[in-house]
Design an enzyme around this catalytic site. Sequence first.
Site, PDB file in Angstrom:
ATOM      1  N   ASP A 149       9.943  -6.321  -0.489  1.00  0.00           N
ATOM      2  CA  ASP A 149       9.835  -7.705  -0.031  1.00  0.00           C
ATOM      3  C   ASP A 149      10.707  -8.588  -0.897  1.00  0.00           C
ATOM      4  O   ASP A 149      10.689  -8.477  -2.137  1.00  0.00           O
ATOM      5  CB  ASP A 149       8.385  -8.213  -0.103  1.00  0.00           C
ATOM      6  CG  ASP A 149       7.602  -7.955   1.176  1.00  0.00           C
ATOM      7  OD1 ASP A 149       8.193  -7.417   2.135  1.00  0.00           O
ATOM      8  OD2 ASP A 149       6.402  -8.278   1.203  1.00  0.00           O
ATOM      9  N   GLU A 201      15.733  -7.527   5.786  1.00  0.00           N
ATOM     10  CA  GLU A 201      15.154  -8.863   5.685  1.00  0.00           C
ATOM     11  C   GLU A 201      16.251  -9.929   5.652  1.00  0.00           C
ATOM     12  O   GLU A 201      16.136 -10.980   6.296  1.00  0.00           O
ATOM     13  CB  GLU A 201      14.292  -8.978   4.429  1.00  0.00           C
ATOM     14  CG  GLU A 201      12.952  -8.277   4.508  1.00  0.00           C
ATOM     15  CD  GLU A 201      12.045  -8.645   3.338  1.00  0.00           C
ATOM     16  OE1 GLU A 201      12.195  -9.769   2.805  1.00  0.00           O
ATOM     17  OE2 GLU A 201      11.187  -7.826   2.968  1.00  0.00           O
ATOM     18  N   ASP A 242      -2.496  -3.754   7.913  1.00  0.00           N
ATOM     19  CA  ASP A 242      -2.684  -2.312   7.734  1.00  0.00           C
ATOM     20  C   ASP A 242      -1.535  -1.505   8.328  1.00  0.00           C
ATOM     21  O   ASP A 242      -1.602  -0.281   8.363  1.00  0.00           O
ATOM     22  CB  ASP A 242      -4.006  -1.880   8.386  1.00  0.00           C
ATOM     23  CG  ASP A 242      -5.221  -2.524   7.727  1.00  0.00           C
ATOM     24  OD1 ASP A 242      -5.195  -2.671   6.495  1.00  0.00           O
ATOM     25  OD2 ASP A 242      -6.173  -2.888   8.443  1.00  0.00           O
ATOM     26  N   ASP A 264       7.532  -0.138   4.821  1.00  0.00           N
ATOM     27  CA  ASP A 264       8.070  -1.430   4.390  1.00  0.00           C
ATOM     28  C   ASP A 264       7.612  -1.686   2.955  1.00  0.00           C
ATOM     29  O   ASP A 264       6.636  -2.392   2.700  1.00  0.00           O
ATOM     30  CB  ASP A 264       7.587  -2.538   5.319  1.00  0.00           C
ATOM     31  CG  ASP A 264       8.259  -3.874   5.019  1.00  0.00           C
ATOM     32  OD1 ASP A 264       9.123  -3.907   4.122  1.00  0.00           O
ATOM     33  OD2 ASP A 264       7.910  -4.872   5.670  1.00  0.00           O
ATOM     34  N   SER A 283      16.104  11.951   8.791  1.00  0.00           N
ATOM     35  CA  SER A 283      15.800  13.377   8.676  1.00  0.00           C
ATOM     36  C   SER A 283      15.017  13.819   9.895  1.00  0.00           C
ATOM     37  O   SER A 283      14.507  12.996  10.655  1.00  0.00           O
ATOM     38  CB  SER A 283      14.973  13.672   7.410  1.00  0.00           C
ATOM     39  OG  SER A 283      15.589  13.161   6.261  1.00  0.00           O
TER      40      SER A 283
END
Length: 822
Positions: free
Chosen positions: A337, A195, A522, A334, A262
């Site tokens: 924030d 960010e 979503d 994510d 991974s």
Amino acid sequence: MGLIFKWLLRLFMLLSLLAALAVTAVYYLASRSLVDYEADYTVPAITGPVEIIRTNSGVPHIFADADEDVYYGLGFAHAQDRLWQMVMLRRTAQGRLSEIFGERTLNVDKLIRRLDLYGLAQRSVSAQDAETKSALEAYSAGVNAWLRIVNEDALGRGAPEFFVFSPKIAPWQPADSIAVIKIMALQLSGHLEEEVVRARASLLLQPERVRDLLPDTPGQGIAALDYAAMMQGLGLPRYAANTSGPKDPLSPFPERELAGASNAFAAAPERSAAGGTLLANDPHLGLSAPSIWYLARLDLSSGGVIGGTIPGMPVVLTGRSDKVGWGLTTAYVDDQDLFIEKLNPENANEYLTPDGYKPFRTAQSIIEIKDAPSQTINMRWTENGPILPETHYNLGTITPLGHEAALSWTMLTDKDTSIQAALKLMRASTTEEVIAAAVDYVAPAQNLTIVDQDGIALKTIGHVPRRHPAHQSRGRIPSQGWLAQNRWLGVMPYASNPEFTRPAGGILGNTNNKVIERPFPDHVSYTYGDTQRVQRWRRLMLNRQVHTRDSFVEAQLDTVSFTARAMLPLIAADLWFTGEAAPEGTPERLRQQALEIMAQWNGEMSEHLPEPLIYAAWLRALQSRLIRDELGPLESEFTHVEPLFLERVFRDADGAGVWCDILQSAPVETCTDISRLALDDALVWLSEKYGPAIESWRWGDAHEATHDHQVLGKIPLLSAVVNIRQSTSGGDNTLMRGRTSGSGPEPFQNVHAAGYRGVYDFADPDSSLFVMATGQSGHPLSRHYDDLGVLWRRGEYIPMSLDPELARAGSVGTITLTPASE
């Protein structure tokens, strides 16, 4: 003269004798903490005998009648082999590194304290169910039993490092194990820094150029956001240049481009030659000596479990039982924030919320510092989360005056039941039961690839933030914390996390690639850890109608770079076999030689070849030439080549070819010009470093795996004993991934790779295989310090069996724990 020579000889012999005595004393003290794998101990807090049978590779198989006693045995074994590592993980989580390392780790401690990791872990103990609490308490008791034995029997303080640093070791507690998983979350999370970098880039570039530089993972999504416009009128950032210094090896905070990776893939019975499910997993973390991983087998009442553990936690994180196998890959959810919080201009102890100004929640914390006065830090929290220091991840470069930056993160909870989920998972017997068990998992978010006897599944586990549809930045860049639409609305239901069960094609896998496309809010994430390896994995999976254990091993060890195969035809399209004849010893001739051998290369990143080295140096120089004039100091944040960026530039997608023109020069350079100049840059650098003969260059000389001791690895002489260095194949974008450092005098050192590899075949479970990158012991004098690393480097494995008789037959020692009489 003869008399002088005689006395000099005597002095030399005396000094030699004293040096020999000193070495002998050091060896004696260090060797006292070597573990005797054939011993009997009487210990408290167990209900019956515990057997710890170690195989020839040092892998403990732990047997007891009660599950709590098995966890006790694992804690005992972890402490025997990795005590220093466990203490360091705990100190890191507590923000207490500076007590033994001084001011060098002060900034790390300050940030950890502000996040309150250990306080959250302590408060999370009460959130565990009774069975989990019993397991954590039993594990802690096992660790503490070994600590008592070390003290009573004077066993070299438990590890050689305690002769150099503080030998004081507090008893292990259940909160310590929860704190360890929070440290793992730190190492596997990178959205915070992403960010900040995106915001900084948007202050310099037009939105379409931000789209080039920081491309979304292919699929629909937001391309770029204008941070300056969003923060318009709030004032200028505090700083204009980088403010963070070099990362300390003891810091748990990853570099932006080293935030976890991974591979995991599975085949259903119909896609398996032997008719049983197959699973391969190789989680990637920063390389160290010893490795973060530790192999163990637990004989639980629900059945045996074997695989990779992390010292400090009583769970097998990746492995198998008789009935199920599971593997982990970082999901890149994510889950972080950043919020820009507005201070009250009339009262700096208040910040703006949707309901007006409110006071910060505050607390003070005292940090003890070796050889320096202690420091008291003031910690502050908003409703969005803790306030972070302005120097962390260069937050000062994007924080307006009169504002502070706060962090929301799913991991920052005092109801973290992730260990509870892992313990339940070990007792599951079907893919459905594994998925159900993982509902308690919080962070770090993972993709869990699962197989049982007849099916395969993949489920994203961990909390996914629920954001408002009208969120200003959709989580892409820092947003205004006082606007209600920017604030989290809790977490998404577990059932909405991506899930794939028993797919029609019979193959599932993840290489940190995007797994699902859903519209905001979503979505899962806009950026992922891989857009390249997955292409090679897909080809290897589709090349065969049916797979075997060996074909999964082959895929796990594959070193062909899809990226090299895709990028070279683009960047060299106008350079192949062109140009005038050039005499020997000229730059033109060297360039022609390089292009000739590159034209015949198949993209295999073999340690024995010069082509991977030329390719890696060329792309690195190319990206630097493309971005340095536009980004200035921000260029230092882009230490690794971004293939999607280069592809956009050389295909001139949406005008991205403009990057090839050097702003400060009068001519208009083409992409061909820049590609040729970058190749010359690379060849000059390689000639100076490895000599003028291209045929003598080797990728493995540059791509050396750096399993370094985090503390002793920088000390002259000691470094030769404690560090493990290995020439390796693979690269940034191969399935056998060896992520390069990207900076410094050795930018191609392999610093981030698969510390654990496992391949499980449920047609013949005892033929399953695993290996780790160093060895089981953290003691440099132990033969198990690096013995498995030799196999790891060669792409070899050891068997993974749950047969007790095989464990006993291959035993090199058995430790028996007997209950102390009351």
